[in-house]
Design a protein around this motif. Structure first.
Motif, short mmCIF file in Angstrom:
data_model
loop_
_atom_site.label_atom_id
_atom_site.label_comp_id
_atom_site.label_asym_id
_atom_site.label_seq_id
_atom_site.Cartn_x
_atom_site.Cartn_y
_atom_site.Cartn_z
N TYR A 187 52.52 -1.45 27.40
CA TYR A 187 53.38 -0.55 26.64
C TYR A 187 54.03 -1.28 25.46
O TYR A 187 53.78 -0.97 24.30
N HIS A 188 54.85 -2.30 25.76
CA HIS A 188 55.55 -3.02 24.68
C HIS A 188 55.27 -4.52 24.71
O HIS A 188 55.99 -5.29 24.09
N ARG B 277 57.82 -14.45 30.05
CA ARG B 277 57.46 -15.47 29.05
C ARG B 277 57.72 -15.00 27.62
O ARG B 277 58.06 -15.79 26.75
N HIS B 278 57.53 -13.70 27.38
CA HIS B 278 57.61 -13.21 26.00
C HIS B 278 58.08 -11.77 26.01
O HIS B 278 57.56 -10.93 26.75
N ALA B 279 59.09 -11.47 25.19
CA ALA B 279 59.60 -10.11 25.03
C ALA B 279 59.85 -9.88 23.55
O ALA B 279 60.84 -10.39 23.00
N PRO B 280 58.97 -9.18 22.85
CA PRO B 280 59.07 -9.04 21.39
C PRO B 280 60.37 -8.36 20.95
O PRO B 280 60.90 -7.48 21.63
N PRO C 54 69.17 -12.09 19.43
CA PRO C 54 69.59 -13.46 19.77
C PRO C 54 70.45 -13.44 21.04
O PRO C 54 71.24 -12.53 21.27
N GLY C 55 70.25 -14.42 21.86
CA GLY C 55 71.01 -14.49 23.10
C GLY C 55 70.36 -13.78 24.27
O GLY C 55 70.87 -13.84 25.39
N PHE C 56 69.25 -13.08 24.02
CA PHE C 56 68.54 -12.40 25.11
C PHE C 56 68.08 -13.45 26.13
O PHE C 56 67.42 -14.43 25.78
N ASP C 57 68.41 -13.26 27.37
CA ASP C 57 68.11 -14.23 28.43
C ASP C 57 66.88 -13.76 29.22
O ASP C 57 66.97 -12.88 30.08
#
Length: 418
Positions: A111-112, A123-126, A130-133
């Motif tokens: 989906y995303h 591992r990766h979240a497009p 900033p600061g996303f954990d």
């Protein structure tokens, strides 16, 4: 009394009315409320058989399984350990993997494109701020373990504590066959038009085995009978069984193979039954003449004449492990009147189709038996759906059906008391 309380009261009443030694009332097999309760009380709390190690031989190999409303990913991680996760993206909940099995480097949501490692870590979240954990958004883990090459998952936060003890008692029977090293020769999915409990009950007795001519070539029809209740027509088969059983016990002793019956199907959280037992005719396999269906033997065993190792585990599985191959059966509920039966055949890892085994011969007996049972289960579902149905008494040979139902009712009581 609100609707929820009234429904719980009706459920409690049905559970309390259950008469030992008799089949369950109609609502247990037909009502959506009971189906939902079965998922919550049984399939979301017990250890459920879902796959075999042979389906996941390499890192990245996975299988998905549907357990009621849950979808679970079982995979081999990069360290070659088994992992299991809810098949739900931590972004907006999309299903991550749609195929029943395959191989991946990472788990990528279509989906995303949120991407997870085989350890479940994000591992990766497009396009996150900033600061996303990422560490807060790994896949939700599911308990998983292999028992002698058989893979089980448990959706509960705290799995049944006695499963480790059961595994320790069962594994010595399984390990000589080296199922972890086996390969999958075939797998079939059969949707039966009946409640999952009817599928399990049908498997737990041989009262109906006259309807299985292919199976009864090698499987003794005396299963479940005792000397006291054995009908005269089965005496010749019983005498053959006694001779074969004596020979098999000598073989098991000589080879150091555990064979004694352990039967604890109810009265405990993880109900089970295991026994190594004789087969008829050549005594080697489930074939028309009882001879081995595969020339390469599992675990490099020295003889194909080992009868069969039968394992039953509540709530959803049974297994037949022979000298030449193994068959696993997994029962998964789809709806109050629909159930998936998944059957998998395992052979030696180096066995070649067309050289060491003929696939049709390997599959013939249990394919026919499954189809015959599916028709019987459908007839049972039609019958229990009638307003004229009322619970009937079990025969003495159906004692394992009673044990299954007693175990099941105990699980419902535990859930309703929470």
């Amino acid at each position: 009394m609100n609707t929820e309380s009234a429904e719980k009261a009706r459920t409690w009443s049905a559970v309390a009315r259950r008469v030992a030694g008799h089949s369950l009332e109609r609502s247990f097999y037909t009502d959506r409320n009971f189906f939902d309760l079965d998922i919550a009380a049984v399939f979301a709390r017990q250890w459920i058989f879902v796959a075999v190690d042979a389906e996941l031989p390499e890192p990245g190999d996975y299988a998905t399984v549907e357990v009621g409303p849950y979808s679970v990913i079982v995979l081999r991680d990069d360290e070659e350990e088994l992992r299991a996760f809810h098949n739900v993206c931590r972004h907006r909940g999309a299903r991550i993997l749609e195929a029943g099995n395959g191989s991946v480097g990472n788990l990528v949501c279509g989906y995303h494109k949120w991407t997870y490692g085989t350890d479940g870590a994000l591992r990766h979240a497009p396009s996150q701020p900033p600061g996303f954990d990422r560490g807060c958004f790994g896949l939700k883990a599911v308990h998983v373990r292999s028992v002698g090459g058989l893979v089980f998952v448990c959706l509960a936060e705290e799995p049944p504590a006695d499963f480790a003890e059961v595994a320790a008692r069962v594994e010595p029977y399984l390990l000589p066959h080296q199922l972890r090293r086996a390969k999958v020769a075939a797998r079939t999915d059969l949707v039966e038009d009946g409640n999952w409990k009817l599928v399990m009950e049908n498997n737990r007795e041989c009262y109906h085995c006259d309807g299985h001519p292919e199976l009864l070539r090698s499987f003794f029809p005396t299963y479940g009978y005792t000397e006291e209740n054995l009908p005269a027509r089965l005496r010749p088969a019983h005498e053959r069984y006694r001779r074969a059983d004596a020979e098999m016990r000598e073989t098991y002793e000589r080879l150091g193979l555990p064979y004694a019956l352990i039967e604890e199907l109810d009265g405990r959280t993880t109900g089970f039954r295991i026994q190594r037992d004789a087969l008829d005719l050549a005594g080697e396999s489930f074939t028309p003449d009882g001879t081995a269906a595969c020339r390469r033997l599992l675990g490099d065993l020295p003889t194909p004449r080992l009868g069969h190792l039968a394992l039953h585990l509540q709530p959803n599985s049974w297994f037949h492990v022979l000298g030449d191959h193994a068959i696993t059966f997994s029962v998964l509920p789809l709806a109050p009147d629909r159930t998936l039966l998944r059957t998998t055949w395992l052979v030696h890892p180096e066995a070649e189709e067309g050289v060491d085994y003929d696939l049709d011969t390997l599959l013939k007996v249990w394919t026919a038996t499954n189809e015959q049972d599916a028709r019987l289960v459908a007839r049972a579902q039609q019958g229990v759906s009638s307003p004229a149905y009322e619970p009937g008494p079990y025969a003495e040979t159906e004692y394992q059906v009673e044990a299954f139902c007693a175990w099941y009712i105990d699980r419902l009581r535990e859930e309703l008391q929470r």
